[in-house]
Design an enzyme around this catalytic site. Sequence first.
Site, PDB file in Angstrom:
ATOM      1  N   ASP A   1      -8.493 -11.571  -0.637  1.00  0.00           N
ATOM      2  CA  ASP A   1      -7.826 -10.952   0.626  1.00  0.00           C
ATOM      3  C   ASP A   1      -7.926 -11.703   1.999  1.00  0.00           C
ATOM      4  OD1 ASP A   1      -6.242  -9.227  -0.777  1.00  0.00           O
ATOM      5  OD2 ASP A   1      -7.658  -7.808  -0.225  1.00  0.00           O
TER       6      ASP A   1
ATOM      7  N   HIS B   1       0.717  -0.954  -0.226  1.00  0.00           N
ATOM      8  CA  HIS B   1      -0.155   0.021   0.092  1.00  0.00           C
ATOM      9  C   HIS B   1       0.765   1.236   0.019  1.00  0.00           C
ATOM     10  CE1 HIS B   1      -3.779  -2.049   1.960  1.00  0.00           C
ATOM     11  NE2 HIS B   1      -3.866  -2.525   0.556  1.00  0.00           N
TER      12      HIS B   1
ATOM     13  N   HIS C   1      -2.999 -14.013  -0.451  1.00  0.00           N
ATOM     14  CA  HIS C   1      -1.726 -13.493  -0.099  1.00  0.00           C
ATOM     15  C   HIS C   1      -1.430 -14.645   0.745  1.00  0.00           C
ATOM     16  CE1 HIS C   1      -1.831  -9.424  -1.708  1.00  0.00           C
ATOM     17  NE2 HIS C   1      -2.874  -9.212  -1.110  1.00  0.00           N
TER      18      HIS C   1
ATOM     19  N   HIS D   1     -11.777  -6.381   1.711  1.00  0.00           N
ATOM     20  CA  HIS D   1     -12.052  -4.893   2.238  1.00  0.00           C
ATOM     21  C   HIS D   1     -12.367  -3.802   1.179  1.00  0.00           C
ATOM     22  CE1 HIS D   1      -7.594  -3.747   1.095  1.00  0.00           C
ATOM     23  NE2 HIS D   1      -8.090  -4.735   0.437  1.00  0.00           N
TER      24      HIS D   1
ATOM     25  N   TYR E   1      -1.839  -8.622   9.618  1.00  0.00           N
ATOM     26  CA  TYR E   1      -2.723  -8.424   8.441  1.00  0.00           C
ATOM     27  C   TYR E   1      -4.236  -8.146   8.798  1.00  0.00           C
ATOM     28  CZ  TYR E   1      -4.770  -9.709   3.751  1.00  0.00           C
ATOM     29  OH  TYR E   1      -5.289  -9.872   2.708  1.00  0.00           O
TER      30      TYR E   1
ATOM     31  N   ASP F   1      -2.776  -5.238  -6.638  1.00  0.00           N
ATOM     32  CA  ASP F   1      -2.062  -6.345  -6.588  1.00  0.00           C
ATOM     33  C   ASP F   1      -2.506  -7.672  -6.944  1.00  0.00           C
ATOM     34  OD1 ASP F   1      -3.805  -5.616  -4.493  1.00  0.00           O
ATOM     35  OD2 ASP F   1      -3.034  -6.976  -2.994  1.00  0.00           O
TER      36      ASP F   1
ATOM     37  N   HIS G   1     -11.174  -9.464  -7.020  1.00  0.00           N
ATOM     38  CA  HIS G   1     -10.985  -7.974  -6.386  1.00  0.00           C
ATOM     39  C   HIS G   1     -10.229  -7.381  -7.336  1.00  0.00           C
ATOM     40  CE1 HIS G   1      -9.846  -5.142  -3.328  1.00  0.00           C
ATOM     41  NE2 HIS G   1      -8.812  -5.801  -2.855  1.00  0.00           N
TER      42      HIS G   1
ATOM     43  N   GLU H   1      -8.091  -4.382  -6.715  1.00  0.00           N
ATOM     44  CA  GLU H   1      -6.995  -3.813  -6.128  1.00  0.00           C
ATOM     45  C   GLU H   1      -5.905  -4.253  -7.127  1.00  0.00           C
ATOM     46  OE1 GLU H   1      -6.484  -3.688  -1.761  1.00  0.00           O
ATOM     47  OE2 GLU H   1      -5.108  -2.066  -2.062  1.00  0.00           O
TER      48      GLU H   1
HETATM   49 FE1  FEO Z   1      -7.132  -5.708  -1.320  1.00  0.00          FE
HETATM   50 FE2  FEO Z   1      -4.623  -7.825  -1.827  1.00  0.00          FE
HETATM   51  O1  FEO Z   1      -5.592  -6.293  -2.187  1.00  0.00           O
END
Ligand code: FEO
Length: 394
Positions: free
Chosen positions: A165, A23, A226, A146, A193, A83, A79, A81
């Site tokens: 996530d 982030h 992750h 999230h 996390y 990543d 998702h 995002e």
């Molecule tokens: Fe919310 Fe691993 O991205």
Amino acid sequence: MKKLIKNNVHWVGKVDWDLKKFHGEDFSTHSGSTYNSYLIQEEKNVLIDTVWAPYAVEFVKNLASEIDLNKIDYIIANHGEVDHSGALPELMKHIPNTPIYCTANGVKSLKGQYHQDWNFKVVKTGDTLDVGNGKKLVFVEMSMLHWPDSMACYLTGDNILFSNDAFGQHYANDRLFNDYADQCDLMGEAIKYYANIITPFSSILRKKLEEIIALNLQIDIIATSHGVIWRDNPMQIVQKYIEWANDYQEDQITIIYETMWNGTKHIAEAIAEGIREKAGDKTMVKSFNIATTDHNDMITEIFKSKLVVVGSPTVSNSILHTVSGFLHFVKEMKFKKKKAACFGCYGWSGESVKVLNKNMEEAGFEIISEGFRNQWNPDVDQIQKAFEFGKSLI
Ligand code: FEO
């Protein structure tokens, strides 16, 4: 190189040992991370998520060595995002018409980031996608876990929950599975996390966990986006999330402070001694200088605490900016059912304790004392009073 998860499901992601900040510079990742992408090869070939943008070319090259890209029937974007979606632009150059399954918010997120009109297929909770050989993917919206677009999907037959996530950790591990990980490191990264990313959404998570448990699905594997893939007792991390989502605390008291000329530091040490004296050894008492300690690690310690004692000297009628910045971070976490007390040294005006109390109250903490103020450097008498103040907090 793909790695077998179960039957015709393989991992095709990226282990990122070099990642030390996530982030932007906001989240420390001492143990690196992974961006987990999965390839299901049944009668239909399905790719679930991709990897972070810097690894896009490497990802697509590796994927093309495992499967003719034109044979990928569906892409699932759990998702948006970057990543997880970061390699989509590179991949879609090769297969521009392949349908991308995501939530309605997922379309907004992906269009907003990449400005491409890809072949989006919107799904919602309960929708299914047949992958052949009697198996199907069942979609579950995970809104605000999230991001608004977050989603999970479940592969019937193999009983794999692709949770994105949720249940993840920033933890590089070439051997992928939770039973191959150092358990202390793994759970340390899992709670960090949760504390730093999921805490603000704990009330939403509680409802979502109830909803998922009510589905009564047989879950053999939780394949996160992750860190490790939970195959050994996968429900252990669900159980942990239930605990963590319910205003979690341990028998821990944490003192956080900043100091200018060590006066506030000496007060912090005396308060810690007083707490230890009264609470006894069963209570974990930890003390951190906010200026020199990793802020994400401190958030994890606060997450575990029942009482947080905060100190700053008075500067310009207020508190040190490092403390102020960190307390803003604490406020963002929306912690519940935690207590706080404050302290600090001053030379003349002495507003720091009042400012700290206000900050901690706004962060949702119950203030259990007016606080402890000390003018100039603490002498033996004042150190004794700080010790007594520590005892009074128990
Ligand atoms: Fe919310 Fe691993 O991205």
